[in-house]
Enzyme design. Structure first.
Site: not given
Ligand SMILES: [Mg+2]
Length: 257
Positions: A21, A23, A199
Site C-alpha cells: 500500500d 499512504d 495500514d
Molecule cells: Mg494506506
C-alpha cells in the site's frame, strides 16, 4: 517488533511477491491527500525491491495510477490504483469499464451537487468513482451516509465504502483482495510466498485473502489487524525493507538479542 525482527520473520526477498500500500504504509499520512511528503529514499527502495524480486512487486493503492505516477515519476513497476479499478502492468494501463462512462459522470455530478448543499464537505473526483469528504462537518455524517446510500442504490454496479471521514462510491466488483488475487495468478507473482504491507481497512481484506492462501501480511501502525506481523510506522517499514533488499530474509538476519 523492530525492523530487524520484522525482516527475520520474512522469507528471502528473491522468493517473495511483495504488495505494498502507499499512504500510511510507505509514506506518512498528511492533513490532505496532496500534502504527503515522499521520502527521498523511496524511489530507490522501490527500484531495488523490484530488481531483487524479479519484478514481483506491486503498489496497491486507493489512489489513481496517475496520482501515484506523479509522486513516483521514475517508478516503472506494477501499480494497482483505485483499489483495483486501474492496473498499470508492463507500462500499459487498464481501467475498469465504468471509468469515463456517462453513468459515472452522472453520479459524480450528483455527489458534487450534494457537496454544494452541505457547506464544509468536499467532493473528490476519481477516475473510477467519487468521494465525499466531511472531516470539517462530522455532525452531518448520518445525513450524508443516508444520501450517499440512496445514490449507490439507484446506480447499478456502484457501492458505498466508508473510510475515515469520507464516503466513496465506486464499482462493486473491485477491491484490493480481488486485485491481489489476480496478480497472484500471473507471472512473476505466482509460485512464490506473497506478503502485503498495509495500514487500513481496505488492506485488511487483501491480508485476509493472502493469509487464507497460506501467505503473509504485515500491518503498519497501530490498531486492530488480522496480520501476524507489524511495523510501527512507515519509517520503520522502509528501514526493514532496505534490510530485506540487502539480505536473504530469515537466514541472513538472525536476531542478535
Ligand atoms: Mg494506506
Amino acid at each position: 517488533m523492530s525492523a530487524r525482527d520484522l525482516v527475520a520473520a520474512l522469507p528471502p526477498l528473491r522468493e517473495t511477491a511483495v504488495f505494498l500500500d502507499f499512504d500510511g504504509t510507505l509514506v506518512d499520512l498528511a492533513e490532505t491527500p496532496d500534502g504527503i511528503a515522499v521520502p527521498e529514499d523511496l524511489p530507490d527502495l522501490l527500484d531495488r525491491l523490484t530488481e531483487v524480486t524479479g519484478g514481483a512487486l506491486a503498489l496497491v493503492s486507493g489512489r489513481s495510477v496517475g496520482a501515484l505516477e506523479e509522486f513516483l515519476p521514475g517508478f516503472e513497476g506494477v501499480i494497482i490504483g483505485g483499489h483495483g479499478a486501474e492496473q498499470r502492468i508492463d507500462g500499459l494501463l487498464e481501467t475498469h469499464p465504468l471509468a469515463g462512462s456517462e453513468a459515472l459522470g452522472q453520479l459524480t455530478r450528483a455527489v458534487e451537487a450534494l457537496a454544494r448543499q452541505h457547506p464544509g464537505t468536499i467532493a473528490e473526483r476519481k477516475p473510477t468513482g467519487v468521494v465525499l469528504h466531511y472531516r470539517r462537518v462530522p455532525d452531518l455524517e448520518a445525513r450524508l451516509v443516508s444520501r450517499m446510500s440512496d445514490l449507490a442504490a439507484t446506480h447499478p454496479g456502484i457501492e458505498l465504502h466508508r473510510a475515515k471521514m469520507a464516503l466513496e462510491l465506486r464499482p462493486d466488483d473491485i477491491g484490493k483482495d480481488i486485485a491481489v488475487g489476480l496478480l497472484r495468478s500471473r507471472q512473476p507473482f505466482d509460485c512464490r510466498k506473497a506478503i502485503l504491507f498495509g495500514d487500513d481497512a481496505t488492506d485488511e481484506v487483501a491480508m485476509r485473502y493472502l493469509l487464507d492462501h497460506g501467505d503473509l501480511a504485515c500491518k503498519v501502525g497501530t490498531g486492530e489487524t488480522g496480520a501476524p506481523l507489524r511495523a510501527e510506522d512507515p519509517t520503520e517499514l522502509r528501514a526493514a525493507l532496505w534490510m530485506w533488499t540487502s539480505g536473504e530474509g530469515s537466514e541472513a538476519w538472525p536476531s542478535k538479542d
